[in-house]
Structures are given as structure tokens and as C-alpha cells.
Write a protein that holds these residues in place. Sequence first.
Motif, mmCIF file in Angstrom:
data_model
loop_
_atom_site.group_PDB
_atom_site.id
_atom_site.type_symbol
_atom_site.label_atom_id
_atom_site.label_comp_id
_atom_site.label_asym_id
_atom_site.label_seq_id
_atom_site.Cartn_x
_atom_site.Cartn_y
_atom_site.Cartn_z
ATOM 1 N N LEU A 743 43.300 42.589 15.246
ATOM 2 C CA LEU A 743 41.894 42.080 16.240
ATOM 3 C C LEU A 743 41.196 41.006 16.145
ATOM 4 O O LEU A 743 40.642 40.690 16.381
ATOM 5 C CB LEU A 743 41.152 43.588 16.610
ATOM 6 N N ASN A 744 41.406 41.443 14.418
ATOM 7 C CA ASN A 744 40.189 40.439 13.819
ATOM 8 C C ASN A 744 41.176 38.278 13.867
ATOM 9 O O ASN A 744 40.424 37.670 13.995
ATOM 10 C CB ASN A 744 41.078 39.771 12.321
ATOM 11 N N ALA A 745 42.227 38.542 14.459
ATOM 12 C CA ALA A 745 43.344 37.682 14.523
ATOM 13 C C ALA A 745 42.636 36.560 16.312
ATOM 14 O O ALA A 745 42.003 36.014 15.820
ATOM 15 C CB ALA A 745 44.775 37.350 14.092
ATOM 16 N N ILE A 746 43.063 37.834 16.737
ATOM 17 C CA ILE A 746 42.088 37.375 17.882
ATOM 18 C C ILE A 746 41.407 37.064 18.088
ATOM 19 O O ILE A 746 40.301 35.908 18.243
ATOM 20 C CB ILE A 746 42.506 38.423 18.903
ATOM 21 N N TYR A 747 39.732 37.554 17.347
ATOM 22 C CA TYR A 747 38.774 37.463 17.489
ATOM 23 C C TYR A 747 38.484 35.801 16.709
ATOM 24 O O TYR A 747 37.958 34.783 17.270
ATOM 25 C CB TYR A 747 37.990 38.219 16.488
ATOM 26 N N ASP A 748 39.087 35.570 15.967
ATOM 27 C CA ASP A 748 39.495 33.840 14.738
ATOM 28 C C ASP A 748 39.472 33.410 16.377
ATOM 29 O O ASP A 748 39.557 31.646 16.433
ATOM 30 C CB ASP A 748 40.513 34.088 14.044
ATOM 31 N N ALA A 749 40.601 33.215 17.044
ATOM 32 C CA ALA A 749 40.861 32.847 17.892
ATOM 33 C C ALA A 749 40.521 32.039 18.888
ATOM 34 O O ALA A 749 40.170 31.082 19.647
ATOM 35 C CB ALA A 749 43.028 32.992 18.514
ATOM 36 N N VAL A 750 39.934 33.711 19.752
ATOM 37 C CA VAL A 750 39.148 33.072 20.687
ATOM 38 C C VAL A 750 37.996 33.517 20.723
ATOM 39 O O VAL A 750 37.276 33.716 21.880
ATOM 40 C CB VAL A 750 40.169 34.182 22.017
ATOM 41 N N GLY A 751 36.928 34.606 20.092
ATOM 42 C CA GLY A 751 36.136 34.390 19.614
ATOM 43 C C GLY A 751 35.669 35.940 20.629
ATOM 44 O O GLY A 751 34.425 36.305 20.955
ATOM 45 N N ILE A 752 36.534 36.537 20.794
ATOM 46 C CA ILE A 752 36.254 38.051 21.519
ATOM 47 C C ILE A 752 37.014 39.532 20.506
ATOM 48 O O ILE A 752 37.686 39.047 20.196
ATOM 49 C CB ILE A 752 37.272 38.602 22.732
ATOM 50 N N GLU A 753 35.652 40.139 20.747
ATOM 51 C CA GLU A 753 35.787 41.639 19.596
ATOM 52 C C GLU A 753 36.298 42.599 21.048
ATOM 53 O O GLU A 753 35.715 42.696 21.999
ATOM 54 C CB GLU A 753 34.276 42.093 19.334
ATOM 55 N N PHE A 754 37.335 42.699 20.385
ATOM 56 C CA PHE A 754 38.182 44.132 20.872
ATOM 57 C C PHE A 754 37.722 45.675 20.496
ATOM 58 O O PHE A 754 37.879 45.661 18.690
ATOM 59 C CB PHE A 754 39.316 43.893 20.526
ATOM 60 N N HIS A 755 37.596 47.000 20.397
ATOM 61 C CA HIS A 755 36.869 48.139 20.146
ATOM 62 C C HIS A 755 37.982 49.156 20.691
ATOM 63 O O HIS A 755 37.230 49.500 19.355
ATOM 64 C CB HIS A 755 35.669 48.528 20.572
ATOM 65 N N GLU A 756 39.463 48.935 20.919
ATOM 66 C CA GLU A 756 39.847 49.546 21.099
ATOM 67 C C GLU A 756 41.101 49.110 21.153
ATOM 68 O O GLU A 756 41.611 48.120 21.890
ATOM 69 C CB GLU A 756 39.832 50.523 22.569
ATOM 70 N N ILE A 757 42.774 50.029 20.994
ATOM 71 C CA ILE A 757 43.497 49.041 22.046
ATOM 72 C C ILE A 757 44.164 50.161 22.417
ATOM 73 O O ILE A 757 44.196 51.547 22.496
ATOM 74 C CB ILE A 757 44.817 48.906 20.514
ATOM 75 N N PRO A 758 45.749 49.231 22.986
ATOM 76 C CA PRO A 758 46.382 48.207 23.051
ATOM 77 C C PRO A 758 45.923 47.475 23.714
ATOM 78 O O PRO A 758 45.096 47.369 24.967
ATOM 79 C CB PRO A 758 47.161 48.746 23.232
ATOM 80 N N ILE A 759 46.179 46.217 22.912
ATOM 81 C CA ILE A 759 45.515 44.636 24.161
ATOM 82 C C ILE A 759 46.820 44.081 24.655
ATOM 83 O O ILE A 759 47.614 43.295 23.989
ATOM 84 C CB ILE A 759 45.333 43.797 22.599
ATOM 85 N N THR A 760 46.846 44.493 25.795
ATOM 86 C CA THR A 760 47.718 43.989 26.518
ATOM 87 C C THR A 760 47.944 43.233 27.075
ATOM 88 O O THR A 760 46.450 42.299 26.932
ATOM 89 C CB THR A 760 48.140 45.189 27.895
ATOM 90 N N PRO A 761 48.980 42.168 27.926
ATOM 91 C CA PRO A 761 48.391 40.597 28.037
ATOM 92 C C PRO A 761 47.463 40.674 29.251
ATOM 93 O O PRO A 761 46.335 39.618 29.614
ATOM 94 C CB PRO A 761 49.407 40.412 28.882
#
Length: 776
Positions: A743-761
Motif C-alpha cells: 500500500l505504501n508502494a501504491i501511494y508512491d506510484a499513484v498518490g492514492i491512500e488505501f485504508h483497506e485490502i484487498p486492492i483488486t484491479p
Amino acid sequence: MEFKYIGKNISRPDAVPKVTGRAVYLDDLRLPDMLHAAILRPEYAHAKILSIETAEAEACQGVVKVVTGAGCTIRYGDNIKDLTPMAVEKVRYIGEPVAAVIADTPQHARAALAKLKVEYEPLTVYTDARDAMEDGALLIHQQNGDYWHLPTLEPVPGTNIADYYHLRKGDVEAGFAQADVVVEGEFLYPFGSSAALETHGAIVWFKRDQTIEAWSSSICPFIIREDLAHAYGLPVADVRVHIPEIGGCFGYKSDITVEQTVAYIASFVPGHPVKWVASRREDFTSTLIGHGIRTHMKLGATQEGKFVALKTTIYHSTGAYADTGVNITIGATHNSTGPYEIPHCDLEGYCVYTNTPPVGAYRGYGHQESQLATERLVDMLARKLGMSPFELREKNYLGAGSVTALGERLWKTNGDIRQCVAQVRDALFSTELLPEDEDHYYGRGFAALMKSPKGAPFSTKGCYLKMNVDGSVSINMGGVEVGQGLRTVVKQVTAEALQIPPAKIRVYSEIDTQFSPYEWQTIGSMFTMQGGRAIIRAADKIIATLKKTAAQVLRCDEDFLEYDGEYVFLRSDPGVRVPITQLARGYMYANGMTIGELAQATADARLPRYSGPDMETGQGNMGVTYTFGAQGCQLRISKRTGKIFIEHFASSFDVGQVINPQQIRGQVVGGVLMAIGATLYEQLEIDAEGRVLNPHFFQYHIPTLKEAPRQTVEFVETPSAIGPFGARALGEHPVIGVAPAILNAIYDAVGIEFHEIPITPQKMKAALAAKEEQVQ
């Protein structure tokens, strides 16, 4: 230290039977006069049982007996006795046993289930802890607070709160008053399943001699033995439990799961063993599931980046019964600090009854759930401070001299997280990240982690060691092999302790409570530490016995003698010696006179000074030993589909001492892939009526080889003061930092904060679209 057998690769003792299909699992067992059970599940997740009509089912072909919970008075549970083997008067979740058919074949038993007719009165369903905690919520257990429970638990009568745990260190209000910067958020680790290849199952046989014999796909045979003895008023010695090979566990085959239900069913047909094996659907809905943990967290720091205060509230939807979930709540709460020293902490955990399948152990046991919140907030705090996430963490890591939230002081022998961090940074963050291109976004993320074991009173590991006349060794223990390579560890630790080649050691392949040494449960990543220590203690006793006998033969004091795995010899003159083959069962003179003792020994080991929590502060010696680690990932995200591809994942753990390099790497690689599944794919979907919507692998997607990323695995070896030859626990740890790193890598990539999983397509694509709309 230089070791002869530790730190080397040897073949698994169980490799050949498993890869050739010769290993015997529960479903392979056939016993004389065996009958089969099929179990009826309710159509509602919460309802009163008004009536059960059994006559038509009883008349079906092959049916021997139909069993219901009417009149059942058995209550069981090791932490809270809130469980019954079959529903009595009401059902509390969709997979609860309502009735059972016993028949001559599994097919006949299942066919008769359709003839059972049950009338229900539906009740309000709660699938989330927050709803079940509301004022006026219908009680799932009217007797909450009246059930027997451990004295360290605190149920709240008149509510659905099965336990409230509160840990306090320092003064959290004063801590936040010192904070220059505060971050806050709520994070969800949803329901999931351990989803082992082998489902749950059991065989129970009420014998004509008033004893009980059972077989189970479980990792707690001695708990099963004691619980069955208590339930049916028998001496513990009159209950015998066998554990055949286990086809995977990952947590959910700990504690009592299906055994009491199968025993209750079998008690109606004494003289016949009764067998039940879960279908895949039942394994998802009617055994134990994992997670359901919502973490609200607030973290404060000074402008210089020093953490000063942490406020955590855990809302754990623990399911219809809390016995197997309550300690997960506690573990998630007191480990929510992660690998950081924070002077002021206020940590609360609510273990809440819900109309969902009971939550039990899942690899990580509460750590990955709350540390998802910790590691996400640390990254957010770093951005708010304008500081590197690595620099911020570096200022706050636990280490020698630190005091944990539990009040335990750490020492150098607890490990060095900073070396782990350095290895992950070197593997993953030492090169430039690819820039965004036409098709993909790219990002990197990091997470630090800490795990303590899951202890308990009497959580000891026993060992019986016997040296044979030819110098070979037989070893028997109660630790259950579930694929983790436990038997390999046993062989290598025994070889090192006795200084004999692993090829001369025969490790047990079956557990039988009649003959196996006591073991509480094979959980909590504790076997290597405790079981290994028990082996060393038993080996030391055997060596002492050999020396005692040799001292009589050589006519000298025992403390002048040395042992090297082949001989006991005089230290001052090594040529004066006796082969161990002449000492293993005593020493025989030429005239047949025999002296000495058999070279065999028993020993056990537990965590030193482990205790439950103090009822006032919530602190206590509940950690005892810690393993620290660091994890990071590099990923790319498809702009077209939203699919996340993990390209490179790096992990490093301070394990004290590597026992088997190949095997320990497999533990990490497998654990990381398991947690990638939880982060990107896996969720047990439960609707508002408590129905499980995807109880099969077709829709509950677990990662396969094609989704396995490149992995870098490194280890630090700061010797532990507790484990064998300095080794430290590792089994569960690889899952802990995976979700926050991604999730930290996702923020690094696109600047979106996710607070729950799973991060499906689908979720990722929707978030990217929403961000695009905001930009426009």
C-alpha cells in the motif's frame, strides 16, 4: 559460532512419502465398523430453532441415527466456554451445526440431510463489530459474562463484547500534548481463510471399554484429549488422540475446531468410529476463518520525528464464538506499536461477537492486521514532516535498552532491526525507480515489523530422546508437522546437540497422545525456540548418562570426561575412551556383568517468565522474545486494467541463527506470497445476512506460481538468549509487513491512500478514475 550441522541444507525427513503419495492423511484412514456423518447447516446466520423434523431422514437408506442439539449440556473452550458441539435453541452463524445424519456411507449421510426439516425464527444479524456494539443491539449470547473464562479476560455483560483489553503505558494525553504533528486513520484487514489444501476433519470412536479414541487434522492433540475427557467425564488417560499427516494449516487447525462436534455425533453410536471430513464449502463456512480486524489509530510525533504518543482502538468482529478469537484481539492490540518505542500508549481492543464464522488463528495472529495501520501511518507522518520514511523510522526503532508497550525491556539478544532495514534498502532502494510510462505507474514501498510469539500457561514443548545400541537416535515429540519443515529442524538440532550425523537420527512421523510427549499446541512460531531447547536439554541428559557409565568403566570422575558423538574419552588422554555404542544401554563386561543406565531422556521447555496481562495496566511478560524484520516491494500498476504487478519483493529478518538455509528461505517466500494474496485478491465475502458468498476456490482466489514475484531474502543473525544455538522464531513473520509495503508502494506510484485490502484491479481502476475526475 561454528556448527557442524546447523546452518546446512539437509533433505526433509518426510520428503519421499509426501512426493510419492505414500503419506497418510486423515481422509486416507479406514477403521473397522466405521460410520460417516453429514452435518446440516442453517439457512440463517442468526435465528431461533423452533423445531426439527427428523423422521423422514431417519427412514432413508443407510441411516443409522439422526442427531440434534436438543438437550445438549456440553460447553467447551479453553479461554471462554462459550461453545457447544451443536446448536442449542438458536443458531449464531451460517455454518453452525444444526443436526447430523450418521450413515453407513458418506453418500447416504449427505442424501438424508435433504430430508431434515427445520423451522426457524430469524433474528437480527450483525456482521461488523461496530454494529454489534451499538446500544440496544440484540445479544448474540445472552449468557455473555456468565460463561467460565480465564481470569485475565474481561467480558462486558449485557453487550456483545466478549472481551475488553486495555493497555496503558505512560500518559497518552500528556504525550499528544507534546506532539507537533499528529496523523490518524482507520484501516481494515477483512475476513479471509487460511485455505489449506487439506480441509478439516476428524474421526471419533466411543469404545465399548468406556474410552475414547480420536484422529484429527489438528495441531493440538493434547488440548483435544483434555477437552473430550472433560466433556464426557472421563480421566484424561482414557482419551487417546492421533494426528496423522497434516495437509497445511496456516493457523486455523489450532484450538478445538470440529472435534467436539464429531465427538458429540459419535457419542450416539458407541462402538462405531464416526468420520467426518469438511467439504471445501464447509471448510470456509464451518471451521475457523481469519481477520475481521478494524484498527483506528492515532500517532503523534515531535517536529524532529520522535514518536511521543499512540492511541489504538481495535474492533474485532470475532464471530459467533470468541474462544478462539479473543487472544488474537489481545495480540493485535499490544503489538500495534509495531517495531517502535513509544513512551505514551493507550491501546484498546474490543473482541466482539458477530453472526459470522468464528475467527481463529491465521498466520501472523493479529500482528499484520494492526501493523498495517502502524506502517501506513508512519509513511503518512513522514510526508507530513517532510522527512524520509527511512529517517523517521530510524529515530524510533526498538533496540537494546528500549521498553515495549508491554513494559518489557529489550536487550541486544532480542535482535537488530537496523541491519534488516539496511539489507532491504540495499536490495530494493539503491537504484532509480522506472518513471511512469504510457502503460504503467511504478512505485516502491517499505514496512518494518515486529512479532512476539503466542504463549500461554503450560505452553511447553516436550521431547523424548533415545540412543540406540548402534549409536543411532530415535526422537519423539508432540510438535505437528504441517509443511513448515518442523521435522527437519528436529533432526538438525538433535544432530548438533549430540554431535552425530543427521542420517543416524530417526524423527517421529505420527503423534499419539498415548506415547508422544506433551505439547500445548504447535502455534505461535514457537516450536524451533521451545522445541529446540527441549531437544538440547534431553541431549545434555543423555550425554551426562553416557559419561556417568563411562566413568565407572574408565575408573575416573565424570568431570574429567568429554563426549564427541562417537566416544566418551578422558580429556587428558583422549586415547582412553569408550565407544558410545558400548554405553547406550549400559556397559557389559566380558563376563556378562552389566553396569550403567539406558541412554534415554525426557525434557521440556517453555518461554521463560511468560505471563498474562496485568488487569490494571494490560502490561505483562506476554512477548518475552521478539523477531524483527523489514520488507519492501517494487510494483507496477496497469493504467488500462488497474491490475497490480509485484515485480520485486525483499525481506530481511533477524532470526538469530539459520538452522536450514533452503528451508528458511522457503518459509519467507511462501509467507510473502500468502500475504500478497491477502493484499491483492483474497477476501471472504459475507453479505448483510451473514451468508458467505464465495466459499470455494473458484471465487476465493489464492495466488499461484504465475503471480509469484522475484524475491530477495536476507537474514541477520544476532543470537537469541532463549532459542537453540541462538535461533529465533520466523514461521509467521513473512506475512506481517507485506500489505503495508504494497500500500505504501501504491501511494508512491499513484498518490492514492488505501485504508483497506484487498486492492483488486476493479478497486484500483475505480480509485484511479476518481483521482482523474478530481484533477479535472
